[in-house]
Design a protein around this motif. Structure first.
Motif, PDB file in Angstrom:
ATOM      1  N   GLN A 198       5.162   3.587  19.913  1.00  0.00           N
ATOM      2  CA  GLN A 198       5.408   4.540  18.834  1.00  0.00           C
ATOM      3  C   GLN A 198       6.488   5.532  19.258  1.00  0.00           C
ATOM      4  OE1 GLN A 198       3.874   4.846  15.712  1.00  0.00           O
ATOM      5  NE2 GLN A 198       2.996   2.843  16.131  1.00  0.00           N
ATOM      6  N   VAL A 199       7.342   5.869  18.289  1.00  0.00           N
ATOM      7  CA  VAL A 199       8.388   6.852  18.557  1.00  0.00           C
ATOM      8  C   VAL A 199       8.074   8.138  17.807  1.00  0.00           C
ATOM      9  CG1 VAL A 199      10.844   7.390  18.307  1.00  0.00           C
ATOM     10  CG2 VAL A 199      10.145   5.095  18.962  1.00  0.00           C
ATOM     11  N   GLU A 200       8.043   9.250  18.542  1.00  0.00           N
ATOM     12  CA  GLU A 200       7.719  10.560  17.947  1.00  0.00           C
ATOM     13  C   GLU A 200       8.741  11.591  18.424  1.00  0.00           C
ATOM     14  OE1 GLU A 200       5.417  11.950  16.019  1.00  0.00           O
ATOM     15  OE2 GLU A 200       4.152  10.207  15.595  1.00  0.00           O
ATOM     16  N   LEU A 201       9.604  12.052  17.519  1.00  0.00           N
ATOM     17  CA  LEU A 201      10.569  13.090  17.900  1.00  0.00           C
ATOM     18  C   LEU A 201       9.863  14.353  18.358  1.00  0.00           C
ATOM     19  CD1 LEU A 201      13.582  13.145  15.393  1.00  0.00           C
ATOM     20  CD2 LEU A 201      13.529  12.374  17.744  1.00  0.00           C
ATOM     21  N   ASN A 202       8.638  14.518  17.929  1.00  0.00           N
ATOM     22  CA  ASN A 202       7.839  15.672  18.320  1.00  0.00           C
ATOM     23  C   ASN A 202       7.655  15.760  19.834  1.00  0.00           C
ATOM     24  OD1 ASN A 202       6.424  17.978  17.324  1.00  0.00           O
ATOM     25  ND2 ASN A 202       4.553  17.008  18.031  1.00  0.00           N
ATOM     26  N   THR A 203       7.779  14.628  20.512  1.00  0.00           N
ATOM     27  CA  THR A 203       7.700  14.612  21.985  1.00  0.00           C
ATOM     28  C   THR A 203       8.772  15.533  22.560  1.00  0.00           C
ATOM     29  OG1 THR A 203       6.940  12.326  21.879  1.00  0.00           O
ATOM     30  CG2 THR A 203       7.669  13.110  24.030  1.00  0.00           C
ATOM     31  N   THR A 204       9.987  15.431  22.023  1.00  0.00           N
ATOM     32  CA  THR A 204      11.073  16.310  22.479  1.00  0.00           C
ATOM     33  C   THR A 204      10.750  17.766  22.169  1.00  0.00           C
ATOM     34  OG1 THR A 204      12.843  14.654  22.339  1.00  0.00           O
ATOM     35  CG2 THR A 204      13.503  16.943  22.137  1.00  0.00           C
ATOM     36  N   PHE A 205      10.302  18.039  20.940  1.00  0.00           N
ATOM     37  CA  PHE A 205      10.039  19.435  20.548  1.00  0.00           C
ATOM     38  C   PHE A 205       8.960  20.061  21.431  1.00  0.00           C
ATOM     39  CE2 PHE A 205      11.074  17.572  16.129  1.00  0.00           C
ATOM     40  CZ  PHE A 205      12.434  17.627  16.399  1.00  0.00           C
ATOM     41  N   ARG A 206       7.934  19.266  21.748  1.00  0.00           N
ATOM     42  CA  ARG A 206       6.813  19.768  22.557  1.00  0.00           C
ATOM     43  C   ARG A 206       7.250  20.057  23.999  1.00  0.00           C
ATOM     44  NH1 ARG A 206       3.904  15.412  23.176  1.00  0.00           N
ATOM     45  NH2 ARG A 206       3.830  15.261  25.437  1.00  0.00           N
ATOM     46  N   LEU A 207       7.933  19.099  24.601  1.00  0.00           N
ATOM     47  CA  LEU A 207       8.287  19.237  26.017  1.00  0.00           C
ATOM     48  C   LEU A 207       9.456  20.201  26.237  1.00  0.00           C
ATOM     49  CD1 LEU A 207       7.862  15.507  27.137  1.00  0.00           C
ATOM     50  CD2 LEU A 207       6.336  17.414  27.650  1.00  0.00           C
ATOM     51  N   LYS A 208      10.348  20.282  25.248  1.00  0.00           N
ATOM     52  CA  LYS A 208      11.518  21.176  25.383  1.00  0.00           C
ATOM     53  C   LYS A 208      11.061  22.618  25.619  1.00  0.00           C
ATOM     54  CE  LYS A 208      15.791  22.779  24.877  1.00  0.00           C
ATOM     55  NZ  LYS A 208      15.532  24.126  25.376  1.00  0.00           N
ATOM     56  N   LYS A 209       9.972  23.016  24.986  1.00  0.00           N
ATOM     57  CA  LYS A 209       9.461  24.391  25.133  1.00  0.00           C
ATOM     58  C   LYS A 209       9.049  24.713  26.564  1.00  0.00           C
ATOM     59  CE  LYS A 209       7.606  24.449  20.430  1.00  0.00           C
ATOM     60  NZ  LYS A 209       6.423  24.119  19.656  1.00  0.00           N
ATOM     61  N   LEU A 210       8.757  23.688  27.347  1.00  0.00           N
ATOM     62  CA  LEU A 210       8.278  23.875  28.723  1.00  0.00           C
ATOM     63  C   LEU A 210       9.404  23.826  29.756  1.00  0.00           C
ATOM     64  CD1 LEU A 210       5.228  21.406  28.473  1.00  0.00           C
ATOM     65  CD2 LEU A 210       5.235  23.866  28.015  1.00  0.00           C
TER      66      LEU A 210
END
Length: 263
Positions: A198-210
């Motif tokens: 599965q591809v989820e752009l949300n992965t980038t949004f979540r990890l970018k904050k860290l």
């Protein structure tokens, strides 16, 4: 996917052990250390304020998910990428599952020495880093989930000692810890879940904050529309790595311009 990932790594281990028989590590290390080129990959993909997002366009023939994507001439595709405004080129050199070749990378660098080229492969042995330098790569990919913390640090330091940059690929918080431990300066966030595909752009949004502001962040996988890029720009991403959606587009040049011009 982890089964597929294990199969890819196992196949690559066999290839690396064969290469070592042909050219021992001491020999390739010595040769690689004589090449004095200095990578400008970091500079090429670091987005400055008010600049459009940076685009790493990928040379990719196939994938374990989709099989053969399209037959095309690698040099012609590289020419199209460069003339359409790509900031760097990623070349998949993995032979068995992606139908790549180390030759693709060398041919592109020989024709376009000024273009920054990333070697995208499954790298777990310092031999492969010396090989990458010999192939004329400016940067290499290190995939956190196939490496231990110590391997990440060691391989990163070997690459940097050869004046090469590293795109350090993460998928989750555990991988990010490895990035911090290794002290990397470019972090690639892969939006593809390696277990489910599965591809989820949300992965980038979540990890970018860290991720600290001083790191260059690249979003990878599943980026195919202008709206995706607009969201990534809003979230402070420096660059995108795109292969499939460009290659399968009816007009790859227009697709590159569409993604580059999204604000």
């Amino acid at each position: 996917m982890m089964d597929v990932l294990n199969k890819i790594v196992e196949a690559k281990k066999i290839r690396v052990s064969e290469l070592k028989k042909i050219k021992p590590i001491e020999e390739i290390k010595k040769q690689a250390q004589t090449i004095k080129t200095v990578s400008k990959f970091y500079k090429a993909i670091k987005k400055l304020p008010h600049e459009p997002i940076k685009l790493i366009a990928e040379i990719k023939k196939a994938s374990p998910v989709k099989g053969l994507l399209k037959e095309y001439d690698v040099l012609k595709m590289a020419d199209l990428y460069i003339s359409s405004g790509a900031d760097a080129i990623s070349v998949i050199t993995e032979e068995d599952f992606f139908l790549g070749s180390p030759e693709f990378l060398t041919k592109i660098k020989e024709k376009y020495p000024h273009v920054q080229v990333l070697r995208k492969d499954f790298i777990f042995d310092e031999y492969q880093i010396y090989e990458s330098k010999m192939l004329k790569a400016d940067a290499i990919l290190l995939i956190a989930c196939i490496l231990s913390k110590q391997q990440c640090k060691t391989l990163y330091e070997v690459a940097k000692s050869l004046q090469m940059d590293v795109l350090f690929e993460i998928h989750n918080e555990e991988d990010l810890e490895k990035a911090f431990f290794a002290g990397v300066d470019i972090i690639g966030i892969n939006n593809r879940n390696l277990k489910t595909f599965q591809v989820e752009l949300n992965t980038t949004f979540r990890l970018k904050k860290l991720i600290p502001e001083d790191k260059v962040v690249v979003s990878e996988s599943g980026i195919s529309e202008k709206v995706h890029v607009q969201e990534l720009v809003k979230n402070g991403v420096d660059a995108i790595l795109v292969g499939t959606s460009i290659i399968l587009s009816s007009n790859p040049a227009d697709k590159i311009k569409e993604l580059k011009n999204a604000k």
